[in-house]
Design an enzyme around this catalytic site. Structure first.
Site, PDB file in Angstrom:
ATOM      1  CG  ASP A  45     135.820 119.764  53.577  1.00 14.92           C
ATOM      2  OD1 ASP A  45     136.203 119.414  54.711  1.00 14.92           O
ATOM      3  OD2 ASP A  45     136.603 119.939  52.618  1.00 14.92           O
ATOM      4  CB  SER A  46     134.489 116.449  58.111  1.00 11.59           C
ATOM      5  OG  SER A  46     133.837 117.419  58.886  1.00 11.59           O
ATOM      6  CG  ASP A  84     135.708 123.450  55.592  1.00 14.87           C
ATOM      7  OD1 ASP A  84     136.628 124.199  55.208  1.00 14.87           O
ATOM      8  OD2 ASP A  84     135.880 122.268  55.929  1.00 14.87           O
ATOM      9  CE  LYS A 114     138.280 123.970  57.978  1.00 19.98           C
ATOM     10  NZ  LYS A 114     139.051 123.374  56.846  1.00 19.98           N
ATOM     11  CD  GLU A 116     141.392 121.058  53.310  1.00 17.66           C
ATOM     12  OE1 GLU A 116     142.164 120.560  52.459  1.00 17.66           O
ATOM     13  OE2 GLU A 116     140.476 120.417  53.848  1.00 17.66           O
ATOM     14  CD  GLU A 183     143.038 117.512  59.713  1.00 14.24           C
ATOM     15  OE1 GLU A 183     142.429 118.508  59.295  1.00 14.24           O
ATOM     16  OE2 GLU A 183     142.624 116.349  59.570  1.00 14.24           O
TER      17      GLU A 183
END
Ligand code: KIV
Length: 266
Positions: A45-46, A84, A114, A116, A183
């Protein structure tokens, strides 16, 4: 060469071979990363920041993530493609989470997703795994929590915070995650987590002891200048190359040098 699978991730950890991962958001760069032999392409999502130009990763939508993942999947011959989960695609409940995660596999050709979070997403991970959706977890600095964390800061520095992160790592492992991104945490803590859990750890700003590494493609290639975190290593300066190429093109058009005979029809 066959496609990399979740089993290869585990095998690499067992055999102490490093796992390589990079983000990819479109067909041409995914093709290059795949050809380079990278194990996994994360459609992170970056992209919200480095491709769409937003301030943080919060605005990108599920449909946009699917759109980009489709492009990456078309290019990946060997690398595993991981989608993501964007902000609010899973925080609203397990049912939403499984439905959205399923879209990455069903519509976009990803082999895993993925998300978070640690213990707060244990239920999500369990239910997704039961639905045959392999899950990569992500703890430490979790960019979707930028407002709660008060900025992008190194996590797990105090003894208490380090203990909590180790517990989070165990929680996602117990829930069935096949790998874990760490991270922006101190390298000794990343080493301890890597030694204490059975699933591979993939570091980004977590030092050299993780089972693998991931970086944002645009950081690696020198295509994103707004800010460069300490953990980034730039391996190329494509922005400069692109600038020179486009300036030269402009100059040649203005001077009547392009198109020449070779680019013209008789
Ligand atoms: O969105 C992303 O690119 C990520 C990686 C940097 C881990 O989450």
């Amino acid at each position: 060469m066959a496609k990399i699978t979740v089993n290869d991730f585990l095998k690499k950890k067992t055999e102490q071979k490093k796992i390589t991962m990079i983000t990819a958001y479109d067909y041409p760069f995914a093709m290059i990363a795949d050809e380079a032999g990278i194990d996994a392409l994360l459609v992170g999502d970056s992209l919200c920041m480095v491709v769409q130009g937003h301030e943080n990763t919060l605005p990108v939508t599920m449909d946009e993530m699917i759109y980009h993942t489709k492009m990456v999947s078309r290019a990946a011959r060997n690398a595993m493609v991981i989608g993501d989960m964007p902000f609010m695609s899973y925080q609203t409940g397990i049912e939403d989470a499984v439905r959205n995660a399923g879209r990455f596999l069903k519509e976009a050709g990803a082999a895993a997703i993925k998300l978070e979070g640690g213990s707060e997403v244990q239920g999500h991970i369990k239910t997704m795994t039961r639905a045959d959706i392999p899950v990569m977890a992500h703890i430490g600095l979790t960019p979707q929590a930028v407002h709660r964390m008060g900025g992008y800061k190194v996590q797990g520095r105090s003894e208490d915070a380090a203990k909590r992160l180790l517990e989070e790592a165990r929680a996602v492992e117990d829930a069935g995650a096949f790998a874990l991104i760490l991270e922006a945490i101190p390298l000794d803590l990343a080493k301890k987590i890597t030694e204490e859990i059975s699933i591979p750890t993939i570091g980004i700003g977590a030092g050299p002891h993780c089972d693998g590494q991931v970086l944002v493609l645009h950081d690696v290639l020198g295509l994103f200048e707004r800010f460069v975190p300490k953990f980034v290593k730039r391996y190329a300066n494509l922005k400069e190359d692109a600038l020179t190429a486009i300036r030269t093109y402009k100059d040649e058009v203005e001077k009547g040098l392009f198109p020449g005979e070779e680019q013209s029809f008789k």
